[in-house]
Design a protein around this motif. Structure first.
Motif, mmCIF file in Angstrom:
data_model
loop_
_atom_site.group_PDB
_atom_site.id
_atom_site.type_symbol
_atom_site.label_atom_id
_atom_site.label_comp_id
_atom_site.label_asym_id
_atom_site.label_seq_id
_atom_site.Cartn_x
_atom_site.Cartn_y
_atom_site.Cartn_z
ATOM 1 N N SER A 33 -11.615 -7.975 1.140
ATOM 2 C CA SER A 33 -12.035 -9.351 0.915
ATOM 3 C C SER A 33 -11.305 -10.267 1.885
ATOM 4 O O SER A 33 -10.166 -9.997 2.282
ATOM 5 N N SER A 34 -11.954 -11.349 2.279
ATOM 6 C CA SER A 34 -11.288 -12.319 3.144
ATOM 7 C C SER A 34 -10.349 -13.230 2.364
ATOM 8 O O SER A 34 -9.643 -14.045 2.949
ATOM 9 N N THR A 35 -10.314 -13.087 1.015
ATOM 10 C CA THR A 35 -9.442 -13.903 0.171
ATOM 11 C C THR A 35 -8.216 -13.104 -0.252
ATOM 12 O O THR A 35 -8.329 -12.108 -0.956
ATOM 13 N N HIS A 66 -8.610 -7.218 -2.441
ATOM 14 C CA HIS A 66 -7.802 -8.407 -2.165
ATOM 15 C C HIS A 66 -6.371 -8.022 -1.786
ATOM 16 O O HIS A 66 -5.687 -7.344 -2.570
ATOM 17 N N ALA A 268 -14.610 -13.823 -6.375
ATOM 18 C CA ALA A 268 -15.731 -13.273 -5.612
ATOM 19 C C ALA A 268 -16.765 -14.327 -5.251
ATOM 20 O O ALA A 268 -17.596 -14.096 -4.361
#
Length: 592
Positions: A33-35, A66, A268
């Motif tokens: 994930s980019s988070t 994540h 998400a």
């Protein structure tokens, strides 16, 4: 689910205010994930009790792609600093901003979400400002203001104070300026600085979204909600059931799985089109830390030790400039409390010992802190006393000796850790001293708790107890506890009576505690037995006549600690234990 979580990596972040300890969980194999997520825990006992749940939460998010960083705020956990230092609140908010910046600069990260729990939520909100890369914020049980937090802590301290003896509030040295809450100090300066923090004054910064979770059905603060709506962030309010169970007790492990899933669903939904440019990473991360500790510099290094079930975890503190002692100390767990020890006592003591030339490792054994294993097993306290659990202690000695530490070892423990300090010392000649603080047992057997319940029943029959009840010296809850013990003991008596009728009279057998004390004497191992008031083991040693025979063991020293709290929450009790440890340290260093 993307995959199993990789092993968390210990890191020290340095931003000019001392090292901030963290555990970094890289995203599991597969797409990331980019988070990334920064987790800021609560304060005091809530932080201690929720530690393992936060670890599980980080693994849960890592499995779903994540990257996650959990940090200990300055003056807490394994980070540098002290609760006594000035501008601690400023150190806290700067540490959060630095950790967010470090995360933002990691490969593949475009957004940073902060999960702020309890006071950690208020501090995370206060750290938001221009240039701080916090894009998403989760607030769970965060106080609306620092004043509200301080009021809540004062109420808790007052409730605790009704259960402590007056003797616990007197002792050598001046009382620190501030409030003792569950064994942790909230200094006057820190409380004043917290009083200036308000969620209702939160800046927008780079913040896009906020998730407000209630606390077990207690509605979120209306003015805070209104302020966030005024800021124009994307606001979501949702249920946060499970807080009370999560922060209840480290041995009553209850991770809030529904909240884990709810927060992941919300993460998400982060809009890809609103990503921000990552901040330039000016924060350095290292695999060890150097700290000044008055007398000398010390180095702290995380250590993992292989075991059949996985790995146990520790933090080794060593002197940097001084000649190293030929003795090495191991600080063992206090129940299911992690390596920091009760009320962070082990961190403070181990750093002082290392600064005097004595290497010290503070350990997490199986299922505790960062060690592998199932923490839920400690719902049955008997699992602290199994042979498999105890085998981990000599394994630590083996690894340390292979690293060139020792060959003489000092074991320090409270509660279950004290039990293993005593029993390992009786079996392993490498142990030259065992400092045993408030052990819950000297020798464990399955009937121990039953015998203690029987003694409670005997106490219930004494007129003095009822006179104290009428005067208000003993609470009704205590009488209820003893009454339940009476009922349980009676039930067990009925079940076991036939077996006892056939057992007959057995021949006298040497008390196993005496056998172990003899072994310690014969090995030349110094034993320091330190007890607070009302400790059942002390009463048992007296009842069994062992205290009357202390002359048989000239290597044994008996020490009394102020008060009657098992985990030494009163600050005067903590100071007394520190003084005891200093005396033993001086003697060990003098001996080389």
């Amino acid at each position: 689910m993307i995959g199993a979580p990789p092993l968390a990596r210990p890191v020290y972040l340095e931003n000019g205010n001392g090292p901030v300890f963290g555990m970094f969980h890289a995203a599991a194999g597969g797409s990331q994930s980019s988070t990334a997520v920064l987790m800021c825990g609560p304060w005091g006992w809530d932080e201690v009790a929720s530690y393992r749940s936060r670890r599980a939460w980080a693994d849960f998010l890592s499995e779903r792609g994540h990257p996650v960083l959990r940090i200990d705020l300055p003056g807490t956990g394994d980070s540098g600093g002290s609760p006594h230092e000035p501008d601690l609140v400023g150190s806290w908010t700067r540490a959060i901003a630095a950790a967010a910046s470090w995360l933002a600069a990691q490969p593949g990260v475009a957004r940073v979400a902060v999960i702020g729990l309890g006071l950690g939520g208020l501090l995370a909100a206060a750290s938001i400002g221009d240039g701080v890369p916090i894009h998403d914020l989760v607030l769970w049980a965060a106080p609306s203001t620092g004043r509200a937090f301080s009021r809540e802590q004062r109420a808790f301290a007052a409730l605790q104070g009704t259960r402590l003896d007056a003797a616990e509030h007197a002792g050598p040295g001046p009382e620190p300026a501030g409030l003792e809450v569950g064994g942790f100090l909230l200094s006057t300066d820190t409380a004043a600085a917290l009083g200036r923090l308000e969620l209702g004054a939160m800046a927008r910064g780079r913040l896009d979204r906020v998730l407000l979770l209630d606390r077990d059905g207690m509605a979120v603060d209306g003015p805070v909600r209104a302020h966030l709506e005024h800021l124009g962030v994307d606001l979501t309010v949702a249920s946060g059931r499970g807080w009370t169970d999560m922060v209840f007790h480290p041995e009553q492990y209850a991770p809030p799985l529904d909240v884990f899933a709810e927060v992941e669903d919300w993460l998400a939904l982060a809009p890809v089109g609103l990503t921000r440019e990552a901040a330039v990473n000016l924060i350095e991360a290292a695999d060890h830390a150097e700290l000044p500790d008055g007398r000398a510099r010390i180095r702290e290094t995380p250590v993992r030790i292989d075991q059949p079930f996985g790995q146990i975890f520790g933090v080794l503190a060593e002197p940097v400039d001084l000649a190293r002692s030929t003795a090495c100390a191991i600080f063992l767990n206090a129940g299911a409390v992690r390596r920091t020890g009760p009320n962070r006592l082990w961190v403070e003591a181990s750093r002082r010992w290392a600064a005097a030339g004595m290497p010290v490792i503070r350990m997490d054994l199986e299922g505790i802190g960062e060690a592998d294993g199932d923490p839920a097993r400690y719902r049955d306290v008997g699992n602290f006393y199994t042979a498999e659990f105890g085998a981990q202690v000599p394994a630590i000695l083996d690894v340390l000796e292979a690293r060139g530490l020792g060959p003489r070892f000092v074991l320090v423990g409270l509660c279950a850790g004290a039990y293993w300090a005593f029993n390992t010392g009786a079996q392993d000649r490498r142990v030259v001293e065992a400092i045993i603080v408030n052990p819950r047992a000297m020798v464990w057997d399955l009937e121990l708790l039953t015998r203690r319940e029987a003694r409670k029943v005997k106490r219930l029959r004494q007129p003095d107890l009822w006179r104290r009840l009428l005067r208000g010296d003993v609470t009704g809850a205590r009488i209820l506890e003893v009454s339940r013990a009476l009922a349980a003991t009676a039930a067990r008596t009925v079940v076991r009576a036939p077996a006892r009728l056939h057992k007959g009279r057995s021949s006298p057998v040497e008390d196993p505690a005496i056998t172990r004390l003899d072994s310690l004497r014969d090995h030349g191992t110094r034993v320091v037995l330190a007890f607070s008031g009302l400790e059942p083991v002390y009463d048992e040693l007296a009842a069994d006549g062992i205290l009357d025979q202390l002359g048989r063991w000239p290597n044994v020293v008996l020490e009394e600690l102020p008060g009657s709290d098992h985990t030494l929450r009163p600050l005067v009790a903590q100071r007394a234990l520190h003084a005891l440890l200093e005396r033993e340290l001086d003697a060990l260093v003098a001996a080389g």
